[in-house]
Design a protein around this motif. Sequence first.
Motif, short mmCIF file in Angstrom:
data_model
loop_
_atom_site.label_atom_id
_atom_site.label_comp_id
_atom_site.label_asym_id
_atom_site.label_seq_id
_atom_site.Cartn_x
_atom_site.Cartn_y
_atom_site.Cartn_z
N LEU A 1 -0.60 -0.54 10.45
CA LEU A 1 -1.57 -0.38 9.36
C LEU A 1 -2.06 1.06 9.26
CD1 LEU A 1 -3.87 -3.54 9.44
CD2 LEU A 1 -1.83 -3.10 8.08
N VAL A 2 -1.13 1.97 9.09
CA VAL A 2 -1.51 3.38 8.96
C VAL A 2 -1.34 3.76 7.51
CG1 VAL A 2 -0.97 5.73 9.68
CG2 VAL A 2 -0.67 3.84 11.28
N ARG A 3 -2.40 4.21 6.90
CA ARG A 3 -2.36 4.49 5.47
C ARG A 3 -1.26 5.49 5.14
NH1 ARG A 3 -9.00 4.27 4.69
NH2 ARG A 3 -9.12 2.32 5.86
N GLY A 4 -0.45 5.15 4.16
CA GLY A 4 0.65 6.04 3.77
C GLY A 4 1.98 5.64 4.38
N GLY A 5 1.94 4.80 5.44
CA GLY A 5 3.19 4.35 6.07
C GLY A 5 3.70 3.08 5.39
N LEU B 1 11.66 8.82 0.66
CA LEU B 1 12.07 7.42 0.81
C LEU B 1 11.82 6.98 2.24
CD1 LEU B 1 15.60 7.64 -0.89
CD2 LEU B 1 13.57 6.59 -1.90
N THR B 2 11.51 5.69 2.40
CA THR B 2 11.44 5.15 3.75
C THR B 2 12.87 4.82 4.18
OG1 THR B 2 11.28 2.88 2.99
CG2 THR B 2 9.21 4.08 3.23
N GLU B 3 13.05 4.56 5.47
CA GLU B 3 14.38 4.22 5.98
C GLU B 3 14.97 3.04 5.23
OE1 GLU B 3 16.75 5.56 7.79
OE2 GLU B 3 15.32 7.22 7.70
N ARG B 4 14.10 2.06 4.98
CA ARG B 4 14.55 0.85 4.30
C ARG B 4 14.99 1.17 2.87
NH1 ARG B 4 11.53 -2.12 1.33
NH2 ARG B 4 12.37 -4.14 0.72
N GLN B 5 14.20 2.00 2.18
CA GLN B 5 14.56 2.35 0.80
C GLN B 5 15.86 3.14 0.76
OE1 GLN B 5 10.87 4.31 -0.20
NE2 GLN B 5 10.06 2.50 -1.24
N ARG B 6 16.08 3.97 1.78
CA ARG B 6 17.35 4.72 1.83
C ARG B 6 18.53 3.75 1.85
NH1 ARG B 6 16.34 9.84 2.37
NH2 ARG B 6 14.43 10.49 3.36
N LYS B 7 18.38 2.73 2.68
CA LYS B 7 19.50 1.76 2.80
C LYS B 7 19.69 0.99 1.50
CE LYS B 7 19.10 1.20 7.76
NZ LYS B 7 18.04 0.69 8.60
N ILE B 8 18.57 0.63 0.88
CA ILE B 8 18.67 -0.15 -0.37
C ILE B 8 19.37 0.68 -1.44
CG2 ILE B 8 17.31 -1.16 -2.27
CD1 ILE B 8 15.23 -1.97 -0.17
#
Length: 640
Positions: free
Chosen positions: A19-23, A620-627
């Motif tokens: 729960l870190v804002r921005g993450g 992008l987050t790691e997940r978005q990169r993969k998507i």
Amino acid sequence: MGYTIAEKILKSHLLDGELVRGGEIGIRIDQTLTQDATGTAVYLQLEAMDIDRVKTELSVAYIDHNTLQAGFENADDHRYIASVAKKHGVRFSRPGNGICHQIHLERFGVPGKTLIGSDSHTPTAGGIGMLGIGAGGLDVAVAMGGGAYYITMPKMIRINLSGALPDLVAAKDVILAVLSLLGVKGGVGAIIEYGGEGVKTLSVPERTTITNMGAELGATTSLFPSDEVTRQFLAAQGREEAFSPIFADPDASYDAVYEIDLSALTPLAACPHSPNNVRTVSELSGMKINQVCIGSCTNSSLRDLLTVAAILKGKTVHPDVSLSVSPGSKQVYTMLAECGALADLIDAGARILECACGPCIGMGFSPNSGGVSLRTFNRNFEARSGTKDASVYLVSPETAAASALYGVFTDPRVLKDAPTVTLPDRFKINDNMIDMPAPPEKAGEIEILRGPNIKPIPRGKAPDETLACEVILKVGDNITTDHIMPAGAKILPFRSNVPKLSEFCFTVCDADFPERARAKGGGIIVGGQNYGQGSSREHAALVPLYLGVRAVVAKSFARIHRANLINFGIVPLEFENAEDYAALSLGDEIKIDGLLSAVKNGGELYIESGERKISLSLSLTERQRKILAAGGLLNYTKGV
Ligand code: MIC
Ligand code: SF4
């Protein structure tokens, strides 16, 4: 340190991240909702993911947008959704039962639970302390399948309310005041929480008017505490067991805090063509009006319509004004009928429409040419009403009713007696229009009924390593999804038919766009600030994808639309320096080298146009990169 209301709910639903804002965080979704205009795409994608039975605690499919049936298309969509819902374990709210957000609040919302919906006004549920978030249809389908829902952990904005609203000043005026304070981008990346002594003075329907229209701030969602007022509302809905109290801790930390004194507010109106273009009603007083529309998920509760009926009782709508009233739900409608208020509305000359979105989404009641329409709705984007040169003003039910009587913009405080409306101890409860799904053992027997207008959803593909193409459209700031993929009575019937829908893409801004996109074999779009604000419709990504749009380069993006672009494999690029926006023009040949590598691994990115080399950013987050690298979420989920 203590927690905000949102943090408490997110913490108890956290599946991934911190729960870190921005993450980036992934949360468990307890409930989902869909409506018909986005619903067919959701269920087609659910089917494409081979999900047999939804895994949420509750999923409901509503029919409320495309209720005008001037051809077979909408009726086929409804039949498809009814059958797919029955088979997959989803409850089905039949057409005529009302607007998704109103019904969900009445019958299903639970404080402290999570809800995502394929409609941007899903945050309405925040009025009872439920975390409701608007999402793209594919995200909703994934959540139905039991997958986590991913968002950027928002920052927290607190709005302290003090005092109490004066007579004839309404909750709508509160949210219009917030919009004028923060603007249509003011809530981007944030959750807005209301607190302070003034909260106690607001009923649940008033709170939900405020949380509903928090969508227009660009906020992820808005939340009120769940308190005694919430308990009473749920008890009156026969659902007291759903109640639990939720408050922010006294030492919760907020990124920004604002104060609003309810007693100092006056009636307000959002002027054309943006919900944050706010002026006082007294400044506009005397302006001739042609039409008044009362309803929509913002202002169609029993409280609102009893107020309107009390103002109109025994009087007649001005001869130059056409007044429509659309009740939010069957519950509201039957209760208005039983207490006689419906007769007061009809007798005064109101044109009563069915319980549905109706004029809000351009389904009927388009204003006359150049007309002035006062609406209790939440959006007044250009052309959304169906009349491009109309001027639409967003107002409270009180201002709408008073103006309908006088034929000019009227400050409702001129009415001598403020109506006193009390909410019932018990609402009329009859869920006979919300069908149960088939039990799992019978699901196999259910046939899914498809019509000829229901076409497959286009699939995205991985970005090219070198993208060389043309700028096929350049648009300005605050482009809405109503610009990208307009709705209205003529176009909505094709929500399940992307090829047909593509003929209307961006035509509000540029009539030649679909033709040009086709002729050029696709290309990129250049946009300004807050590109894609407004609705959650994933068609605003799906249709450009179909037309060959591979990337959008903008100064900034609205939250849901950016997620939708990624979900369909369109790369959302931002100008490193906003001034570079001026350097690109329609028809420019461009080149972006190393695009796929940058999507996968980060690194510097430039767009080359003639002699110019312009820096871009792609966060992008790691997940978005993969998507994105998989060409979209459907491919990613299926491991394609
Ligand atoms: C809207 O208010 O714009 C809509 C129609 O409800 C949309 C969904 C859609 O485009 O179907 C929304 O707000 O998400
Ligand atoms: Fe329906 Fe209008 Fe609400 Fe959208 S904003 S859900 S169209 S009533």
